[in-house]
Motif scaffolding. Structure first.
Motif, PDB file in Angstrom:
ATOM      1  N   SER A  56      39.803  42.030  50.418  1.00  0.00           N
ATOM      2  CA  SER A  56      38.950  43.219  50.427  1.00  0.00           C
ATOM      3  C   SER A  56      39.747  44.479  50.749  1.00  0.00           C
ATOM      4  O   SER A  56      39.466  45.562  50.214  1.00  0.00           O
ATOM      5  N   ALA A  57      40.741  44.360  51.623  1.00  0.00           N
ATOM      6  CA  ALA A  57      41.564  45.523  51.976  1.00  0.00           C
ATOM      7  C   ALA A  57      42.337  46.025  50.768  1.00  0.00           C
ATOM      8  O   ALA A  57      42.393  47.232  50.499  1.00  0.00           O
ATOM      9  N   TYR A  58      42.924  45.092  50.015  1.00  0.00           N
ATOM     10  CA  TYR A  58      43.691  45.484  48.826  1.00  0.00           C
ATOM     11  C   TYR A  58      42.771  46.026  47.727  1.00  0.00           C
ATOM     12  O   TYR A  58      43.085  47.022  47.064  1.00  0.00           O
ATOM     13  N   ALA A  59      41.635  45.369  47.533  1.00  0.00           N
ATOM     14  CA  ALA A  59      40.700  45.803  46.500  1.00  0.00           C
ATOM     15  C   ALA A  59      40.125  47.180  46.826  1.00  0.00           C
ATOM     16  O   ALA A  59      39.880  47.997  45.926  1.00  0.00           O
ATOM     17  N   ALA A  70      39.808  52.871  45.278  1.00  0.00           N
ATOM     18  CA  ALA A  70      39.964  54.300  45.545  1.00  0.00           C
ATOM     19  C   ALA A  70      40.694  54.999  44.403  1.00  0.00           C
ATOM     20  O   ALA A  70      40.541  56.209  44.204  1.00  0.00           O
ATOM     21  N   LEU A  71      41.483  54.231  43.654  1.00  0.00           N
ATOM     22  CA  LEU A  71      42.206  54.771  42.497  1.00  0.00           C
ATOM     23  C   LEU A  71      41.512  54.428  41.184  1.00  0.00           C
ATOM     24  O   LEU A  71      42.096  54.534  40.116  1.00  0.00           O
ATOM     25  N   LYS A  72      40.222  53.988  41.287  1.00  0.00           N
ATOM     26  CA  LYS A  72      39.379  53.681  40.118  1.00  0.00           C
ATOM     27  C   LYS A  72      39.830  52.424  39.379  1.00  0.00           C
ATOM     28  O   LYS A  72      39.597  52.286  38.177  1.00  0.00           O
ATOM     29  N   TYR A  73      40.468  51.504  40.097  1.00  0.00           N
ATOM     30  CA  TYR A  73      40.856  50.225  39.505  1.00  0.00           C
ATOM     31  C   TYR A  73      39.974  49.131  40.102  1.00  0.00           C
ATOM     32  O   TYR A  73      39.870  49.002  41.318  1.00  0.00           O
ATOM     33  N   GLU A  74      39.365  48.342  39.222  1.00  0.00           N
ATOM     34  CA  GLU A  74      38.474  47.270  39.651  1.00  0.00           C
ATOM     35  C   GLU A  74      38.732  46.018  38.824  1.00  0.00           C
ATOM     36  O   GLU A  74      39.282  46.084  37.723  1.00  0.00           O
ATOM     37  N   ASP A 112      49.004  46.860  42.470  1.00  0.00           N
ATOM     38  CA  ASP A 112      50.319  47.246  41.960  1.00  0.00           C
ATOM     39  C   ASP A 112      50.175  48.088  40.693  1.00  0.00           C
ATOM     40  O   ASP A 112      50.837  49.123  40.536  1.00  0.00           O
ATOM     41  N   ASP A 113      49.295  47.658  39.786  1.00  0.00           N
ATOM     42  CA  ASP A 113      49.045  48.426  38.562  1.00  0.00           C
ATOM     43  C   ASP A 113      48.503  49.816  38.892  1.00  0.00           C
ATOM     44  O   ASP A 113      48.917  50.818  38.292  1.00  0.00           O
ATOM     45  N   ALA A 114      47.583  49.862  39.865  1.00  0.00           N
ATOM     46  CA  ALA A 114      46.981  51.142  40.256  1.00  0.00           C
ATOM     47  C   ALA A 114      48.033  52.077  40.841  1.00  0.00           C
ATOM     48  O   ALA A 114      48.150  53.240  40.422  1.00  0.00           O
ATOM     49  N   ASN A 115      48.800  51.581  41.793  1.00  0.00           N
ATOM     50  CA  ASN A 115      49.792  52.426  42.463  1.00  0.00           C
ATOM     51  C   ASN A 115      50.900  52.890  41.526  1.00  0.00           C
ATOM     52  O   ASN A 115      51.305  54.059  41.545  1.00  0.00           O
ATOM     53  N   THR A 116      51.403  51.959  40.696  1.00  0.00           N
ATOM     54  CA  THR A 116      52.540  52.315  39.839  1.00  0.00           C
ATOM     55  C   THR A 116      52.117  53.149  38.641  1.00  0.00           C
ATOM     56  O   THR A 116      52.932  53.893  38.082  1.00  0.00           O
ATOM     57  N   THR A 117      50.863  53.059  38.235  1.00  0.00           N
ATOM     58  CA  THR A 117      50.363  53.934  37.165  1.00  0.00           C
ATOM     59  C   THR A 117      50.109  55.337  37.700  1.00  0.00           C
ATOM     60  O   THR A 117      50.489  56.336  37.082  1.00  0.00           O
TER      61      THR A 117
END
Length: 552
Positions: free
Chosen positions: A159-162, A167-171, A215-220
Protein backbone atom coordinates in the motif's frame (compact mmCIF):
# COMPACT_ATOMS: atom_id res chain seq x y z
CA UNK A 1 -5.68 6.03 30.91
CA UNK A 2 -6.42 3.58 28.09
CA UNK A 3 -8.78 0.88 29.23
CA UNK A 4 -7.82 -1.75 26.69
CA UNK A 5 -4.39 -3.34 26.40
CA UNK A 6 -2.71 -3.40 23.02
CA UNK A 7 -0.90 -6.08 21.08
CA UNK A 8 1.34 -5.21 18.17
CA UNK A 9 4.27 -7.16 16.75
CA UNK A 10 4.52 -5.80 13.23
CA UNK A 11 7.97 -4.17 13.56
CA UNK A 12 11.43 -5.57 14.28
CA UNK A 13 11.82 -3.67 17.54
CA UNK A 14 8.64 -4.95 19.17
CA UNK A 15 9.00 -5.30 22.93
CA UNK A 16 10.94 -8.36 24.01
CA UNK A 17 10.90 -9.62 20.45
CA UNK A 18 7.35 -10.82 21.13
CA UNK A 19 4.90 -7.92 21.07
CA UNK A 20 4.17 -4.47 22.47
CA UNK A 21 1.39 -4.72 25.08
CA UNK A 22 1.62 -1.50 27.10
CA UNK A 23 3.11 1.09 24.76
CA UNK A 24 4.54 0.79 21.29
CA UNK A 25 8.31 1.06 20.97
CA UNK A 26 7.44 3.39 18.07
CA UNK A 27 5.51 5.70 20.42
CA UNK A 28 2.09 4.29 19.55
CA UNK A 29 -0.33 4.38 22.49
CA UNK A 30 -2.83 1.60 23.24
CA UNK A 31 -5.56 3.98 22.07
CA UNK A 32 -3.93 4.41 18.64
CA UNK A 33 -3.08 0.71 18.40
CA UNK A 34 -6.66 -0.31 19.11
CA UNK A 35 -8.16 2.23 16.71
CA UNK A 36 -5.79 0.89 14.06
CA UNK A 37 -6.90 -2.67 14.77
CA UNK A 38 -10.51 -1.58 14.31
CA UNK A 39 -9.70 0.29 11.09
CA UNK A 40 -8.15 -2.88 9.66
CA UNK A 41 -11.21 -4.81 10.86
CA UNK A 42 -13.35 -2.41 8.83
CA UNK A 43 -11.08 -2.69 5.78
CA UNK A 44 -11.49 -6.46 5.92
CA UNK A 45 -15.26 -6.06 6.06
CA UNK A 46 -15.25 -3.69 3.11
CA UNK A 47 -13.15 -6.21 1.21
CA UNK A 48 -15.59 -9.07 1.82
CA UNK A 49 -18.29 -7.13 0.01
CA UNK A 50 -15.91 -5.91 -2.71
CA UNK A 51 -14.79 -9.45 -3.56
CA UNK A 52 -18.42 -10.50 -4.08
CA UNK A 53 -19.02 -7.54 -6.36
CA UNK A 54 -15.82 -8.21 -8.31
CA UNK A 55 -16.87 -11.83 -8.79
CA UNK A 56 -20.14 -10.55 -10.25
CA UNK A 57 -18.22 -8.46 -12.77
CA UNK A 58 -18.63 -5.10 -11.05
CA UNK A 59 -15.84 -2.54 -10.87
CA UNK A 60 -14.92 -1.15 -7.48
CA UNK A 61 -14.59 2.62 -7.48
CA UNK A 62 -11.05 3.97 -7.11
CA UNK A 63 -12.18 6.06 -4.15
CA UNK A 64 -12.84 2.82 -2.25
CA UNK A 65 -9.50 1.37 -3.38
CA UNK A 66 -7.72 4.50 -2.18
CA UNK A 67 -9.49 4.38 1.15
CA UNK A 68 -8.49 0.77 1.81
CA UNK A 69 -4.96 1.53 0.59
CA UNK A 70 -4.73 4.54 2.90
CA UNK A 71 -6.13 2.50 5.80
CA UNK A 72 -3.35 -0.04 5.35
CA UNK A 73 -0.71 2.67 4.95
CA UNK A 74 -1.98 4.68 7.94
CA UNK A 75 -1.48 1.65 10.20
CA UNK A 76 2.07 0.96 8.99
CA UNK A 77 4.77 1.61 11.60
CA UNK A 78 5.71 5.26 12.27
CA UNK A 79 3.03 6.81 10.06
CA UNK A 80 0.07 8.24 11.97
CA UNK A 81 -0.34 8.78 15.71
CA UNK A 82 -3.37 11.12 15.65
CA UNK A 83 -6.45 9.54 17.26
CA UNK A 84 -8.93 11.94 15.66
CA UNK A 85 -7.66 11.09 12.20
CA UNK A 86 -8.34 7.43 12.92
CA UNK A 87 -11.82 8.18 14.23
CA UNK A 88 -12.70 10.12 11.07
CA UNK A 89 -11.37 7.30 8.91
CA UNK A 90 -13.40 4.80 10.91
CA UNK A 91 -16.56 6.83 10.32
CA UNK A 92 -15.83 6.95 6.62
CA UNK A 93 -15.19 3.19 6.59
CA UNK A 94 -18.65 2.55 8.00
CA UNK A 95 -20.31 4.65 5.31
CA UNK A 96 -18.38 2.82 2.59
CA UNK A 97 -19.29 -0.53 4.12
CA UNK A 98 -22.94 0.45 4.40
CA UNK A 99 -23.07 1.48 0.74
CA UNK A 100 -21.39 -1.75 -0.38
CA UNK A 101 -23.73 -3.82 1.79
CA UNK A 102 -26.65 -2.31 -0.07
CA UNK A 103 -25.11 -3.32 -3.40
CA UNK A 104 -24.70 -7.02 -2.68
CA UNK A 105 -27.65 -9.34 -2.93
CA UNK A 106 -28.59 -12.78 -1.72
CA UNK A 107 -28.51 -14.54 1.63
CA UNK A 108 -24.77 -15.14 1.84
CA UNK A 109 -23.35 -15.33 5.35
CA UNK A 110 -20.58 -12.80 5.97
CA UNK A 111 -17.94 -12.71 8.73
CA UNK A 112 -18.10 -10.29 11.63
CA UNK A 113 -15.75 -7.86 9.90
CA UNK A 114 -18.48 -7.27 7.31
CA UNK A 115 -21.57 -7.39 9.51
CA UNK A 116 -20.17 -5.26 12.35
CA UNK A 117 -21.56 -1.73 12.56
CA UNK A 118 -19.31 0.96 13.93
CA UNK A 119 -20.27 2.51 17.27
CA UNK A 120 -20.92 6.25 17.54
CA UNK A 121 -18.24 7.47 19.92
CA UNK A 122 -14.49 6.98 20.20
CA UNK A 123 -14.93 5.41 23.63
CA UNK A 124 -17.36 2.83 22.23
CA UNK A 125 -15.07 2.20 19.25
CA UNK A 126 -12.24 1.45 21.64
CA UNK A 127 -14.42 -1.04 23.51
CA UNK A 128 -15.37 -2.70 20.22
CA UNK A 129 -11.74 -2.84 19.11
CA UNK A 130 -11.06 -5.74 21.46
CA UNK A 131 -12.51 -8.21 18.97
CA UNK A 132 -10.36 -6.72 16.21
CA UNK A 133 -7.14 -7.50 18.07
CA UNK A 134 -4.56 -9.86 16.60
CA UNK A 135 -4.73 -12.23 19.58
CA UNK A 136 -8.50 -12.02 20.18
CA UNK A 137 -9.17 -15.56 18.95
CA UNK A 138 -7.10 -17.51 21.47
CA UNK A 139 -7.90 -20.83 19.79
CA UNK A 140 -6.75 -19.85 16.30
CA UNK A 141 -4.06 -22.11 14.88
CA UNK A 142 -0.72 -20.30 15.31
CA UNK A 143 0.36 -21.00 11.74
CA UNK A 144 -2.91 -19.61 10.39
CA UNK A 145 -2.48 -16.51 12.54
CA UNK A 146 1.14 -16.17 11.43
CA UNK A 147 0.30 -16.39 7.73
CA UNK A 148 -2.68 -14.07 8.02
CA UNK A 149 -0.53 -11.43 9.69
CA UNK A 150 2.30 -11.91 7.19
CA UNK A 151 -0.20 -11.24 4.40
CA UNK A 152 -1.55 -8.14 6.16
CA UNK A 153 1.92 -6.76 6.88
CA UNK A 154 2.97 -7.44 3.29
CA UNK A 155 -0.14 -5.59 2.13
CA UNK A 156 0.84 -2.61 4.26
CA UNK A 157 4.14 -2.46 2.40
CA UNK A 158 2.40 -2.80 -0.95
CA UNK A 159 0.00 0.00 0.00
CA UNK A 160 2.88 2.39 0.73
CA UNK A 161 4.40 1.86 -2.72
CA UNK A 162 1.03 1.98 -4.49
CA UNK A 163 0.17 5.20 -2.65
CA UNK A 164 3.33 6.85 -4.00
CA UNK A 165 2.62 5.63 -7.52
CA UNK A 166 -1.00 6.80 -7.34
CA UNK A 167 0.24 10.30 -6.44
CA UNK A 168 1.89 10.28 -9.88
CA UNK A 169 -1.33 8.99 -11.54
CA UNK A 170 -0.03 5.44 -11.94
CA UNK A 171 -2.38 2.61 -10.96
CA UNK A 172 -2.58 -1.15 -11.43
CA UNK A 173 -6.03 -2.77 -11.37
CA UNK A 174 -4.47 -6.14 -10.48
CA UNK A 175 -2.88 -4.67 -7.35
CA UNK A 176 -6.01 -2.69 -6.48
CA UNK A 177 -8.23 -5.76 -6.61
CA UNK A 178 -5.68 -7.79 -4.68
CA UNK A 179 -6.17 -5.61 -1.60
CA UNK A 180 -9.74 -6.87 -1.43
CA UNK A 181 -8.97 -10.50 -2.26
CA UNK A 182 -6.17 -10.75 0.30
CA UNK A 183 -8.06 -8.98 3.08
CA UNK A 184 -11.11 -11.16 2.43
CA UNK A 185 -8.88 -14.24 2.53
CA UNK A 186 -7.61 -13.46 6.04
CA UNK A 187 -11.23 -13.48 7.28
CA UNK A 188 -11.94 -16.87 5.68
CA UNK A 189 -11.79 -19.57 8.32
CA UNK A 190 -12.00 -22.31 5.67
CA UNK A 191 -8.62 -21.63 4.08
CA UNK A 192 -5.92 -24.17 4.87
CA UNK A 193 -2.34 -23.39 5.80
CA UNK A 194 -1.31 -24.40 2.28
CA UNK A 195 -3.83 -22.00 0.75
CA UNK A 196 -2.65 -19.19 3.02
CA UNK A 197 0.94 -19.90 1.97
CA UNK A 198 -0.18 -19.48 -1.63
CA UNK A 199 -1.81 -16.16 -0.74
CA UNK A 200 1.37 -15.08 1.04
CA UNK A 201 3.41 -15.80 -2.09
CA UNK A 202 0.78 -14.00 -4.14
CA UNK A 203 1.33 -10.99 -1.88
CA UNK A 204 4.98 -11.19 -2.94
CA UNK A 205 3.89 -11.21 -6.60
CA UNK A 206 1.89 -8.04 -5.98
CA UNK A 207 4.88 -6.47 -4.27
CA UNK A 208 6.93 -7.06 -7.41
CA UNK A 209 4.13 -5.63 -9.55
CA UNK A 210 3.73 -2.50 -7.43
CA UNK A 211 7.48 -1.86 -7.25
CA UNK A 212 7.62 -2.07 -11.05
CA UNK A 213 4.68 0.33 -11.20
CA UNK A 214 6.42 2.82 -8.91
CA UNK A 215 9.68 2.46 -10.83
CA UNK A 216 7.82 3.23 -14.08
CA UNK A 217 6.14 6.22 -12.42
CA UNK A 218 9.32 7.68 -10.95
CA UNK A 219 11.54 7.13 -13.99
CA UNK A 220 8.93 8.46 -16.42
CA UNK A 221 8.18 11.54 -14.35
CA UNK A 222 11.72 12.31 -13.11
CA UNK A 223 13.87 10.36 -15.63
CA UNK A 224 16.17 7.46 -14.75
CA UNK A 225 18.55 8.13 -11.86
CA UNK A 226 22.13 8.88 -12.83
CA UNK A 227 25.24 8.95 -10.62
CA UNK A 228 25.20 12.18 -8.63
CA UNK A 229 27.33 13.52 -5.79
CA UNK A 230 25.39 14.69 -2.73
CA UNK A 231 26.73 17.05 -0.08
CA UNK A 232 26.01 15.68 3.41
CA UNK A 233 27.11 18.81 5.28
CA UNK A 234 25.06 21.94 5.94
CA UNK A 235 24.99 25.24 4.08
CA UNK A 236 24.26 28.72 5.38
CA UNK A 237 20.68 29.98 5.09
CA UNK A 238 17.01 29.10 5.70
CA UNK A 239 16.15 25.48 5.07
CA UNK A 240 13.54 22.74 4.93
CA UNK A 241 14.42 19.07 5.48
CA UNK A 242 12.23 16.61 3.58
CA UNK A 243 11.94 13.09 4.99
CA UNK A 244 9.97 10.01 4.00
CA UNK A 245 9.77 8.67 0.46
CA UNK A 246 7.37 10.71 -1.69
CA UNK A 247 9.07 12.30 -4.70
CA UNK A 248 5.96 14.22 -5.76
CA UNK A 249 5.85 16.05 -2.43
CA UNK A 250 9.52 16.94 -2.82
CA UNK A 251 8.92 18.19 -6.35
CA UNK A 252 6.04 20.43 -5.29
CA UNK A 253 8.11 21.88 -2.46
CA UNK A 254 11.05 22.51 -4.80
CA UNK A 255 8.75 24.30 -7.24
CA UNK A 256 7.25 26.49 -4.53
CA UNK A 257 10.58 27.38 -2.90
CA UNK A 258 12.48 28.18 -6.09
CA UNK A 259 14.01 31.65 -5.95
CA UNK A 260 13.05 32.22 -2.29
CA UNK A 261 16.46 31.67 -0.76
CA UNK A 262 15.50 28.43 0.99
CA UNK A 263 17.80 25.40 0.90
CA UNK A 264 16.13 22.01 0.60
CA UNK A 265 17.78 18.98 2.19
CA UNK A 266 16.68 15.38 1.87
CA UNK A 267 16.65 13.11 4.92
CA UNK A 268 16.47 9.37 5.43
CA UNK A 269 14.96 7.53 2.50
CA UNK A 270 14.71 10.72 0.43
CA UNK A 271 18.48 10.66 -0.23
CA UNK A 272 18.10 8.82 -3.59
CA UNK A 273 16.00 11.74 -4.88
CA UNK A 274 19.24 13.47 -5.82
CA UNK A 275 19.83 10.91 -8.56
CA UNK A 276 16.72 11.91 -10.54
CA UNK A 277 17.54 14.55 -13.21
CA UNK A 278 14.15 16.24 -12.94
CA UNK A 279 14.73 16.78 -9.22
CA UNK A 280 18.44 17.52 -9.03
CA UNK A 281 18.01 20.25 -11.67
CA UNK A 282 16.83 22.48 -8.81
CA UNK A 283 19.94 24.25 -7.55
CA UNK A 284 18.42 24.79 -4.10
CA UNK A 285 18.23 21.01 -3.53
CA UNK A 286 21.56 21.40 -1.79
CA UNK A 287 22.22 18.12 -0.03
CA UNK A 288 21.21 15.50 2.52
CA UNK A 289 20.87 16.14 6.23
CA UNK A 290 21.46 13.50 8.89
CA UNK A 291 21.05 9.78 8.68
CA UNK A 292 18.34 7.15 9.06
CA UNK A 293 14.92 7.74 10.59
CA UNK A 294 15.73 6.58 14.13
CA UNK A 295 18.16 9.46 14.69
CA UNK A 296 15.68 12.23 13.84
CA UNK A 297 14.88 13.30 17.40
CA UNK A 298 18.46 14.29 18.16
CA UNK A 299 19.09 15.51 14.61
CA UNK A 300 16.01 17.77 14.55
CA UNK A 301 16.45 18.92 18.15
CA UNK A 302 16.45 22.72 18.19
CA UNK A 303 17.73 23.29 14.65
CA UNK A 304 16.68 26.65 13.07
CA UNK A 305 14.66 25.24 10.20
CA UNK A 306 11.63 23.14 9.27
CA UNK A 307 11.04 19.45 8.59
CA UNK A 308 8.42 17.89 6.30
CA UNK A 309 7.40 14.24 6.83
CA UNK A 310 5.91 12.86 3.62
CA UNK A 311 5.37 9.16 4.37
CA UNK A 312 6.34 6.87 7.24
CA UNK A 313 9.40 7.27 9.52
CA UNK A 314 7.85 9.82 11.93
CA UNK A 315 8.91 9.59 15.57
CA UNK A 316 7.41 11.45 18.54
CA UNK A 317 8.42 15.09 17.96
CA UNK A 318 10.27 16.70 20.83
CA UNK A 319 8.89 19.98 22.15
CA UNK A 320 12.06 21.70 20.91
CA UNK A 321 10.91 21.28 17.30
CA UNK A 322 7.22 20.36 17.43
CA UNK A 323 6.32 23.84 16.14
CA UNK A 324 8.53 23.43 13.07
CA UNK A 325 7.80 19.88 11.92
CA UNK A 326 4.98 19.45 9.40
CA UNK A 327 3.22 16.34 8.10
CA UNK A 328 1.35 15.56 4.90
CA UNK A 329 -0.27 12.64 3.07
CA UNK A 330 -1.24 9.91 5.59
CA UNK A 331 1.30 11.06 8.18
CA UNK A 332 0.12 12.66 11.41
CA UNK A 333 0.77 13.44 15.05
CA UNK A 334 -1.61 15.20 17.41
CA UNK A 335 -0.68 18.88 17.61
CA UNK A 336 1.60 18.87 14.55
CA UNK A 337 0.71 21.09 11.56
CA UNK A 338 -0.75 19.04 8.70
CA UNK A 339 -0.56 20.11 5.03
CA UNK A 340 -3.50 18.70 3.02
CA UNK A 341 -3.86 18.15 -0.71
CA UNK A 342 -6.68 19.58 -2.81
CA UNK A 343 -8.84 17.41 -5.03
CA UNK A 344 -6.15 17.46 -7.74
CA UNK A 345 -3.34 16.46 -5.37
CA UNK A 346 -1.79 19.93 -5.15
CA UNK A 347 -0.39 21.03 -1.79
CA UNK A 348 0.17 24.58 -0.65
CA UNK A 349 3.44 24.63 1.31
CA UNK A 350 3.32 28.35 2.13
CA UNK A 351 3.07 27.73 5.91
CA UNK A 352 6.26 25.69 6.09
CA UNK A 353 7.99 28.08 3.68
CA UNK A 354 7.08 31.12 5.80
CA UNK A 355 8.20 29.35 8.97
CA UNK A 356 11.56 28.41 7.43
CA UNK A 357 12.18 32.02 6.40
CA UNK A 358 11.18 33.23 9.86
CA UNK A 359 13.62 30.84 11.57
CA UNK A 360 16.53 32.04 9.46
CA UNK A 361 18.38 28.76 9.10
CA UNK A 362 22.03 27.89 9.64
CA UNK A 363 24.35 30.83 10.26
CA UNK A 364 27.36 29.31 8.49
CA UNK A 365 28.31 26.55 6.07
CA UNK A 366 30.38 23.46 6.75
CA UNK A 367 33.08 22.25 4.39
CA UNK A 368 31.32 20.09 1.77
CA UNK A 369 31.52 16.32 2.06
CA UNK A 370 30.03 14.29 -0.78
CA UNK A 371 28.67 10.79 -1.26
CA UNK A 372 27.53 9.16 -4.49
CA UNK A 373 23.97 8.07 -5.31
CA UNK A 374 22.00 7.25 -8.47
CA UNK A 375 22.89 3.67 -9.40
CA UNK A 376 19.44 2.40 -10.33
CA UNK A 377 19.06 -0.44 -12.80
CA UNK A 378 19.40 1.82 -15.85
CA UNK A 379 22.64 3.46 -14.67
CA UNK A 380 24.21 0.24 -13.37
CA UNK A 381 23.33 -1.84 -16.42
CA UNK A 382 24.86 0.80 -18.69
CA UNK A 383 28.12 -0.71 -17.38
CA UNK A 384 26.98 -4.30 -17.94
CA UNK A 385 29.71 -5.15 -20.43
CA UNK A 386 32.45 -3.95 -18.09
CA UNK A 387 30.89 -5.83 -15.17
CA UNK A 388 30.60 -9.05 -17.16
CA UNK A 389 34.18 -8.80 -18.42
CA UNK A 390 35.45 -8.13 -14.90
CA UNK A 391 33.63 -11.19 -13.54
CA UNK A 392 34.92 -13.42 -16.34
CA UNK A 393 38.48 -12.19 -15.88
CA UNK A 394 38.34 -12.72 -12.13
CA UNK A 395 38.81 -9.04 -11.32
CA UNK A 396 35.31 -8.90 -9.83
CA UNK A 397 34.65 -11.84 -7.53
CA UNK A 398 31.26 -11.29 -5.87
CA UNK A 399 28.28 -9.00 -5.41
CA UNK A 400 26.75 -8.21 -2.04
CA UNK A 401 23.35 -6.61 -1.67
CA UNK A 402 23.46 -5.16 1.85
CA UNK A 403 20.47 -2.99 2.70
CA UNK A 404 16.98 -2.64 4.04
CA UNK A 405 15.41 -0.80 6.95
CA UNK A 406 17.61 0.63 9.67
CA UNK A 407 16.65 0.73 13.34
CA UNK A 408 17.94 1.46 16.82
CA UNK A 409 18.06 -2.06 18.27
CA UNK A 410 21.58 -3.25 19.23
CA UNK A 411 23.04 -5.66 16.72
CA UNK A 412 22.69 -3.52 13.63
CA UNK A 413 26.42 -2.77 13.64
CA UNK A 414 26.60 -6.19 12.01
CA UNK A 415 25.80 -4.49 8.69
CA UNK A 416 28.56 -1.91 9.12
CA UNK A 417 31.07 -4.59 10.05
CA UNK A 418 30.05 -6.84 7.15
CA UNK A 419 30.35 -4.01 4.63
CA UNK A 420 33.83 -3.16 5.94
CA UNK A 421 34.89 -6.83 5.65
CA UNK A 422 33.74 -7.28 2.05
CA UNK A 423 36.90 -7.94 0.00
CA UNK A 424 38.15 -5.21 -2.31
CA UNK A 425 37.44 -7.28 -5.42
CA UNK A 426 33.70 -7.26 -4.65
CA UNK A 427 30.88 -4.77 -5.27
CA UNK A 428 28.31 -3.77 -2.63
CA UNK A 429 24.83 -2.83 -3.80
CA UNK A 430 22.75 -1.02 -1.20
CA UNK A 431 19.24 0.36 -0.85
CA UNK A 432 16.85 1.78 1.74
CA UNK A 433 17.95 3.53 4.93
CA UNK A 434 20.08 0.61 6.09
CA UNK A 435 22.77 2.15 3.85
CA UNK A 436 23.41 4.82 6.48
CA UNK A 437 25.28 2.21 8.47
CA UNK A 438 28.16 2.49 5.97
CA UNK A 439 27.40 4.88 3.08
CA UNK A 440 29.80 7.60 4.25
CA UNK A 441 32.76 5.19 4.33
CA UNK A 442 35.33 5.12 1.53
CA UNK A 443 35.18 1.87 -0.45
CA UNK A 444 37.17 2.84 -3.53
CA UNK A 445 36.68 1.23 -6.93
CA UNK A 446 36.85 -2.16 -8.60
CA UNK A 447 36.93 -2.80 -12.35
CA UNK A 448 36.50 0.94 -12.94
CA UNK A 449 33.28 1.15 -10.90
CA UNK A 450 32.62 2.43 -7.37
CA UNK A 451 32.60 -0.52 -5.00
CA UNK A 452 29.50 0.90 -3.25
CA UNK A 453 26.53 1.38 -5.57
CA UNK A 454 23.47 3.11 -4.06
CA UNK A 455 20.51 1.55 -5.86
CA UNK A 456 17.89 3.77 -4.17
CA UNK A 457 14.93 3.57 -1.80
CA UNK A 458 13.46 0.38 -0.30
CA UNK A 459 11.10 0.04 -3.29
CA UNK A 460 14.19 -0.04 -5.51
CA UNK A 461 14.63 -3.66 -4.52
CA UNK A 462 13.00 -3.89 -7.95
CA UNK A 463 16.09 -2.19 -9.43
CA UNK A 464 18.33 -4.70 -7.71
CA UNK A 465 16.23 -7.53 -9.17
CA UNK A 466 16.49 -5.97 -12.65
CA UNK A 467 20.27 -5.78 -12.29
CA UNK A 468 20.55 -9.34 -11.01
CA UNK A 469 18.25 -10.73 -13.70
CA UNK A 470 20.19 -9.02 -16.49
CA UNK A 471 23.49 -10.38 -15.16
CA UNK A 472 21.99 -13.85 -14.77
CA UNK A 473 20.89 -13.78 -18.42
CA UNK A 474 24.40 -12.73 -19.46
CA UNK A 475 25.90 -15.70 -17.63
CA UNK A 476 23.16 -18.10 -18.83
CA UNK A 477 22.04 -18.89 -15.29
CA UNK A 478 19.40 -17.70 -12.83
CA UNK A 479 19.70 -15.24 -9.97
CA UNK A 480 20.55 -18.07 -7.56
CA UNK A 481 23.45 -19.06 -9.81
CA UNK A 482 25.12 -15.67 -9.62
CA UNK A 483 28.01 -14.78 -7.30
CA UNK A 484 25.49 -12.66 -5.40
CA UNK A 485 24.59 -12.64 -1.73
CA UNK A 486 21.61 -10.76 -0.31
CA UNK A 487 21.87 -9.61 3.30
CA UNK A 488 18.76 -7.73 4.45
CA UNK A 489 17.92 -5.72 7.53
CA UNK A 490 14.26 -5.23 8.29
CA UNK A 491 12.26 -2.95 10.53
CA UNK A 492 8.76 -2.30 9.21
CA UNK A 493 6.24 -3.67 6.75
CA UNK A 494 7.71 -2.42 3.50
CA UNK A 495 10.66 -4.66 4.27
CA UNK A 496 8.15 -7.52 4.66
CA UNK A 497 6.78 -6.72 1.19
CA UNK A 498 10.32 -6.59 -0.22
CA UNK A 499 11.21 -9.96 1.30
CA UNK A 500 8.00 -11.56 -0.01
CA UNK A 501 8.78 -10.08 -3.43
CA UNK A 502 12.20 -11.71 -3.51
CA UNK A 503 10.81 -15.04 -2.30
CA UNK A 504 8.02 -14.96 -4.89
CA UNK A 505 10.73 -14.58 -7.54
CA UNK A 506 12.39 -17.73 -6.23
CA UNK A 507 15.44 -16.02 -4.73
CA UNK A 508 17.11 -18.32 -2.23
CA UNK A 509 19.74 -18.05 0.47
CA UNK A 510 18.76 -14.60 1.76
CA UNK A 511 20.29 -13.58 5.09
CA UNK A 512 17.79 -11.75 7.31
CA UNK A 513 18.33 -9.80 10.52
CA UNK A 514 18.98 -8.42 13.00
CA UNK A 515 16.22 -10.67 14.38
CA UNK A 516 13.52 -12.80 12.83
CA UNK A 517 9.93 -11.48 12.73
CA UNK A 518 7.90 -12.19 15.87
CA UNK A 519 4.85 -12.90 13.71
CA UNK A 520 6.53 -15.84 11.95
CA UNK A 521 5.57 -19.07 13.73
CA UNK A 522 8.12 -21.91 14.05
CA UNK A 523 6.38 -23.99 11.39
CA UNK A 524 6.14 -21.10 8.92
CA UNK A 525 9.80 -20.28 9.55
CA UNK A 526 10.72 -23.90 8.87
CA UNK A 527 8.79 -23.74 5.60
CA UNK A 528 10.77 -20.65 4.56
CA UNK A 529 14.04 -22.28 5.55
CA UNK A 530 13.25 -25.52 3.72
CA UNK A 531 11.83 -23.85 0.60
CA UNK A 532 14.00 -20.75 0.24
CA UNK A 533 17.00 -21.45 2.46
CA UNK A 534 16.16 -18.29 4.39
CA UNK A 535 18.87 -17.73 6.99
CA UNK A 536 19.09 -15.60 10.12
CA UNK A 537 22.30 -13.58 10.23
CA UNK A 538 25.05 -14.93 12.50
CA UNK A 539 28.37 -13.09 12.64
CA UNK A 540 29.83 -10.98 9.82
CA UNK A 541 32.85 -13.29 9.64
CA UNK A 542 30.83 -16.50 9.34
CA UNK A 543 28.27 -15.07 6.93
CA UNK A 544 30.97 -13.55 4.71
CA UNK A 545 32.70 -16.92 4.54
CA UNK A 546 29.44 -18.60 3.54
CA UNK A 547 28.72 -15.97 0.88
CA UNK A 548 32.14 -16.20 -0.76
CA UNK A 549 31.75 -19.93 -1.26
CA UNK A 550 29.23 -19.15 -4.04
CA UNK A 551 30.43 -18.93 -7.63
CA UNK A 552 28.99 -18.71 -11.14
Amino acid sequence: MDRNPMFCYQCEQTAGGKGCTKMGVCGKTPEIANLQDLLLHQAKGISCYCVDLIEKGETIEKEIVSFVENSLFTTLTNVNFDAEVHVEMLKKSQQIKKDLRNRVSGDKSYPDQATYNLSDTKEEMLEDSIKAGIMYDKDLNEDVRSLRQTIIFGLKGVSAYAHQARALKYEDDQVDNFYFRALEAVTNGNLSVEELIQMTMRTGDMSVAVMKLLDDANTTKYMHPTPHKVNVNIQKGPFIIVSGHDLRDLEMLLEQTEGKGINIYTHGEMLPSHGYPELNKYSHLVGNYGGAWQDQQKEFDGIPGCMLMTTNCLMRPRETYKDRIFTTSVVGWDGVEYIPADKDGYKDFSKIIDKALELGGFQSSEKPKEILVGFGHNATLSHASEIISAVKSGDLRHFFLIGGCDGARPGRNYYTDLAKMVPKDCIILTLACGKYRFNKLQFGEVAGLPRLLDVGQCNDAYSAVRIATALADAFDTDVNGLPLSIVLSWYEQKAVADLLALLSLGVKGIFLGPSLPAFISPNVLQYLVDTFNLRPISTPEEDLKTCLQQSV
